[in-house]
Design an enzyme around this catalytic site. Structure first.
Site, short mmCIF file in Angstrom:
data_model
loop_
_atom_site.label_atom_id
_atom_site.label_comp_id
_atom_site.label_asym_id
_atom_site.label_seq_id
_atom_site.Cartn_x
_atom_site.Cartn_y
_atom_site.Cartn_z
N CYS A 1 147.47 11.29 -8.76
CA CYS A 1 146.83 11.24 -7.45
C CYS A 1 145.33 11.15 -7.63
CB CYS A 1 147.16 12.50 -6.64
SG CYS A 1 148.87 12.57 -6.25
N GLU B 1 143.71 13.00 -10.51
CA GLU B 1 143.32 13.74 -11.71
C GLU B 1 142.46 12.91 -12.65
OE1 GLU B 1 147.39 13.76 -11.38
OE2 GLU B 1 146.31 14.30 -9.55
#
Lengths: 621, 304, 149
Positions: free
Chosen positions: A429, A431
């Site tokens: 997502c 990171e």
């Protein structure tokens, strides 16, 4: 989108996801007949075993070849990590959303061969056996989730190494390191030997896999009557003989090389976020430029190949979970999040022609997978952002936008070198990681508002009545917000400790029992250290716990601080009663909290700061 | 320093001037246009907005009202607006958002602090602050102070005005305003009076002065179907504005119904309930006519 | 567990909370608070999110919801770019835009509390969808169904 791509895309959209037992069967077969080997070598032999025997699939019209399973949308299972029960399979087959067809043959295979072998023997079983009662109670109550109880650590992204070197060269490297092991002075020499051997076996496996594709393509070419398609298949055969054994020479070979590697990673284990080519535009650009200059590639062809490549991702649905979470629908997407734009290693603007090509492809293809994002630096031109904005406003959710400069700053703060930082990006997502060199494992989600709820009940979980947390005091007795917040911090740190202790054990379990030698070849510095990716072999090793519900938490804290402690228009007692009654009969209180609470922003930053202090414990081994 | 009577400070305004802006809406207007979509801006002084659909029946308002303006009747709460003195006591205790006071006194410093919060967006987009309302120039002392402060902070300033103000005020603020957005509705003064409450001579004179003496004026014409979009009015507007300046910038603002509910909430009646927005084709037609007369026409409220 | 369903799962184990949320309902997404009487639009949300020290996190997620009309035309596009640049100037880590469909607007009509942060373009301005009258909401839904790029 030309006719070929339209067809491939359509087929991908129309084909339904289904459970394939192929991998599970092969894995079971192997384990039943495997002799004695060290753990890493056994895993590598299992990997090779599968690649030697699994079905080779080349779909009509494809230019990039290779499916994880025997056909598009075949979804593998990984019983050595978590073994689905028959009930699980039935749920997966019948649930209204995000279902996976389960054929009677697959169910049969599970019933008679797979479950009998793996029941009680999977990593999941092992993990739950090792976790403390405290950990399990917290897990069951929804205080945190555990990512590794269903899937392998993974969660990493590739850099440019496979575009410069082939697997024969990696094997040469590995042999070199084997030759230099110091059995006299290095107490770990034997372990390293086994890990290196395992990597070598895995490398042989992937080369072999590609050769099987070359064979198949040749066969199909011989039978093909359409002249153009025949030529394409012959070309595909040639490409599959060259990569990934050797470094790619052309744009087409580069895409195919990556794809074989991607399949290797997701066949070996079901890693989080599958795998990811990372800064694809950066890696493809030299090939693209060269091809155009030599006249061996046109822009149209480049786009077509990229679109064929895109369809491949969409054909691999995420492997479904077992147990409790199987009843909830998830998503088919496996979060391969391709990055575009950003900075080059020297810090200059990385946007190039392939970047815009990728954006065109994203715009046209509109597929669930792969995901896409842009890395926007102050050094990138506005026209890049504008081009992305045109796609964004069409409203189907991609691409997301990342601040490349902040990403670099984050990576530097974590101790990465500036070049590694600039060549990194974001995956999953949001990171951040140093691509090709980092293991940045997600350990799970952390339920911040739930922990706060415990504080309001002196450590008791109102839902189950169990004592889950510390006794931080009766909230009615707090005379200031600071006291309440201190109690919250205590509770928070307590659960972070529980989680981290558990994660430390889980990590060791994977290191000891479930290494991933193939993935380890791809991430520096596993070969150099002769250490597996799951055992700290990467140059950078980072763990994340993902805090969830920061928005809700901030609003909750704001509400209590403002009304109970500052304005004093609501007592703690009245608030607790209203919450206990789920606001029934207390609508006025609910409206007060909803409408008459200014957001106290400084609260939002504070959990993250104390959060950070405790996260630094787990970082950088 | 004089304080301002403010209705609202709206961030992320993208249709009241160039870039991303903050629009400060001042309360009070010399006009009472029948199509006004901000009726709460017309009167000076505080008013009460009443939204009974949100009522949860807690009755706290009834308890605190000192003027008997709220009564209970057959299980429901009823508002007797005639008794209401707009003291705001009920608004303090209504947590459901039924009752809201509109119109707030704010100091120059308070308003400036709000405006300054979005400086990064103004910088990035070439935006700034727009003073609107109601009629911003009806609070000339406050407005002048605000403009001076914004100028000091190098924040781009725009002022929206209906033009029915004392010319001296326009002249005084002029040097601190980067952009004037000047509304023009009807050329026939009698018709103007019937529909807005005032004649238009002063409006036309002031516009004259402004166009000749200020570097950036955009004329804004709201297009109200059936009221001012007839050929004659359009032609007269076009000829008048061209006579002031060839190539003058002019924006057409299509009528919309967004403000209609507010009348009810204020206890007033909307006089033009059958009106609909003009279609895009109609707007293009009008734009075409005006362009032929030598004007630089745009449809919509944003601008570069 | 997936990011998209996590707020649902985590919310399902928590009773009523002091932000006005009812028992067992999903938590809010992302990092920015949406309640409070001072909701002032996307610039306020961005300013609010920028107060987090992003560089100290491993990543933050900010979701802005718009209807297509807010981003319409060349101007709408420019504004989108400018919002992103502004947020990044303040060192924000990530932003994504949910451009909502008519279907979502219908859902928002039914459950306004879950969509308090939804901004729509009304006419010459943008406003919170849930603050609009039903008639206006209907109009916008109809408009949204027909917006094409």
């Amino acid at each position: 989108m030309n006719e070929r791509v339209t067809k491939l895309r359509q087929r991908s959209l129309e084909t339904e996801a289904y459970i394939s037992a192929e991998r599970a069967e092969l894995m079971t077969e192997f384990y039943r007949s495997a002799g004695n080997s060290s753990v890493p070598v056994r895993r590598a032999l299992a990997f090779k075993y599968m690649l030697e025997r699994k079905e080779i699939c080349i779909n009509p019209g494809e230019l990039i070849v290779g499916e994880r399973g025997e056909a598009p949308k075949a979804t593998y299972t990984y019983p050595e990590l978590c073994c689905h029960t028959l009930e699980d399979l039935d749920i997966l087959d019948s649930r209204p959303k995000i279902s996976y067809n389960v054929s009677p043959q697959v169910r049969d295979a599970y019933e008679h061969r797979i479950i009998p072998y793996w029941e009680g023997k999977s990593m999941r079983d092992l993990i739950f056996a090792e976790m403390s009662e405290t950990w399990k109670a917290a897990y069951d109550a929804g205080i945190f989730t555990e990512f590794m109880e269903q899937r392998a650590p993974g969660h990493t992204v590739l850099d440019d190494k496979i575009y410069r070197r082939g697997f024969l060269e990696f094997i040469a490297d590995i042999n070199d390191h084997l030759a230099r092991l110091d059995y006299l002075n290095d107490v770990e020499a034997y372990q390293k030997q086994e890990e290196l051997k395992a990597m070598r076996i895995s490398a042989e496996g992937i080369i072999l896999f590609a050769e099987r594709y070359a064979e198949k393509a040749k066969e199909l070419a011989q039978m093909e009557t359409d002249v153009l398609r025949k030529a394409e298949l012959e070309k595909i055969a040639e490409i599959c003989s060259h990569v990934p054994a050797h470094a790619p020479r052309t744009y087409w070979e580069a895409l195919q090389a990556y794809w074989f590697v991607h399949l290797g990673v997701i066949i070996e284990l079901n890693t989080w976020d599958a795998f990811n080519p990372g800064r694809l535009d950066q890696h493809l650009y030299p090939f693209y430029k060269q091809g155009l200059a030599e006249g061996t590639l046109t822009e149209e062809e480049a786009k077509e190949l990229l679109e064929c490549f895109w369809v491949k991702f969409n054909n691999q649905p995420a492997p479904p979970k077992v147990g409790v979470t199987a009843a909830e629908s998830g998503t088919y997407t496996d979060f391969a999040n391709i990055n575009s734009g950003g900075l080059k290693a020297d810090g200059s603007d990385g946007v190039n022609d392939v970047t815009y090509l990728v954006l065109d492809v994203i715009d046209e293809m509109r597929l669930l997978q792969p995901s896409s994002n842009i890395q926007l630096s102050k050094k990138n031109p506005d026209r890049f952002m504008r081009r992305a904005a045109r796609i964004i406003r069409k409203g189907w959710g991609q691409p997301s936008v990342f601040n490349a400069d902040t990403v670099v700053e984050e990576l530097l703060r974590q101790g990465k070198s500036i070049e590694d930082a600039r060549q990194g990006g974001t995956s999953g997502c949001v990171e951040t990681g140093a691509f090709g060199k980092e293991s940045y494992i997600l350990t799970g989600y952390f339920n911040l508002p739930k922990i706060f709820e415990l504080v309001l009940h002196n450590g008791l979980d109102p839902k189950t009545g169990l004592r889950l947390g510390l006794e931080t005091g009766d909230p009615k007795g707090f005379s200031s917000f600071a006291e309440l917040f201190a109690a919250f911090k205590k509770q928070l740190h307590y659960f972070i400790d529980v989680k981290v202790k558990g994660s430390n054990i889980i990590e060791r379990l994977y290191a000891a029992y479930m290494p991933s030698p193939f993935l380890s070849i791809l991430i520096d510095d596993c070969i150099a250290k002769a250490k597996d990716y799951n055992d700290g072999g990467a140059r950078y090793n980072t763990n994340y716990i993902q805090g969830v519900g920061l928005g809700s938490l901030t609003d909750t804290l704001s509400g209590i601080r403002y009304h109970v402690f500052d304005q004093k228009d609501l007592t703690m007692e009245k608030l607790l009663k209203a919450l206990e009654d789920n606001f029934l009969g207390h609508e006025g209180v609910r409206q007060l909290l909803l409408n008459k609470t200014p957001t106290l922003e400084m609260i939002m930053t504070t959990p993250t700061r104390s959060w950070w202090t405790f996260l630094t414990r787990t970082i950088l081994k | 320093m004089v304080d301002g009577q403010i209705i609202n400070i709206m961030k992320y305004s993208i249709h009241d001037g160039p870039g991303i802006r903050t629009t400060v809406f001042l309360k009070g207007c010399p006009l009472n246009c029948q199509w006004c979509h901000n009726p709460e801006s017309q009167r000076f002084g505080q008013e009460l907005l009443y939204r009974p659909d949100r009522c949860i029946g807690c009755g706290l308002c009834l308890e605190v009202c000192p003027n008997g303006a709220i009564i209970a009747k057959s299980g429901n709460l009823k508002f007797l607006r005639d008794q209401c003195q707009v003291c705001g006591a009920c608004c303090q205790v209504c947590y459901a958002g039924v009752r809201e006071l509109v119109g707030k006194t704010m100091s120059v410093r308070e308003v400036l602090a709000e405006i300054e919060k979005d400086v990064v967006f103004y910088d990035e987009s070439g935006g700034g602050v727009t003073f609107s309302g109601g009629e911003a120039v009806m609070q000339p002392v406050f407005l002048l102070e605000m403009l001076k402060e914004c100028r000091k902070k190098e924040i781009h300033t725009a002022v929206e005005t209906c033009g029915y103000v004392n010319l001296e005020f326009l002249q005084t603020i002029s040097e601190y305003v980067n952009l004037f957005l000047y509304d023009l509705k009807l050329m026939d003064s009698q018709k103007h009076q019937a529909l807005t409450g005032v004649p238009n001579e002063r409006i036309l004179e002031n516009l004259s002065w402004l166009v000749k003496n200020h570097s950036r004026v955009i004329v804004r014409v709201p297009i109200i179907p059936g009221i001012n979009d007839d050929e004659e009015n359009v032609a007269l507007i076009g000829e008048f504005v061209t006579s002031l300046k060839q190539g003058q910038e002019l924006h057409l603002l299509p009528y919309h119904k967004a403000g209609v509910d507010k009348y009810q909430r204020l206890g007033r009646t909307y006089l033009l309930p059958e009106l609909q927005s003009p279609g895009h084709e109609r707007l293009e037609q009008i734009a075409g006519k005006l362009e032929q007369l030598g004007l630089k026409v745009k449809i919509g409220g944003g601008s570069k | 567990m997936l990011p998209t369903t996590c707020h649902v799962y985590f919310g399902s184990v928590i009773g009523a909370t002091a932000d006005g949320r009812r028992a067992w309902e999903p938590l809010s997404e992302g990092i920015s608070p949406v309640q409070g009487s001072d909701r002032l639009g996307p610039t306020a949300v961005i300013k609010s999110s920028s107060k987090l020290d992003h560089a100290r996190t491993g990543g933050t997620l900010l979701n802005l919801k718009f209807t297509p009309q807010v981003l319409e035309g060349d101007e709408g596009l420019e504004k989108l770019v400018q919002l992103v640049r502004s947020y990044f100037k303040l060192s924000g880590h990530h932003i994504q835009f949910n451009v909502v469909s008519a279907k979502t607007l219908r859902a928002a009509q039914g459950e306004p509390e879950k969509y308090r942060d939804l901004i729509v373009r009304v006419a010459g301005y943008s406003d919170y969808f849930c603050d609009l009258s039903e008639a206006l909401q209907e109009e916008i839904i109809t408009r949204t169904e027909h917006v094409a790029f």
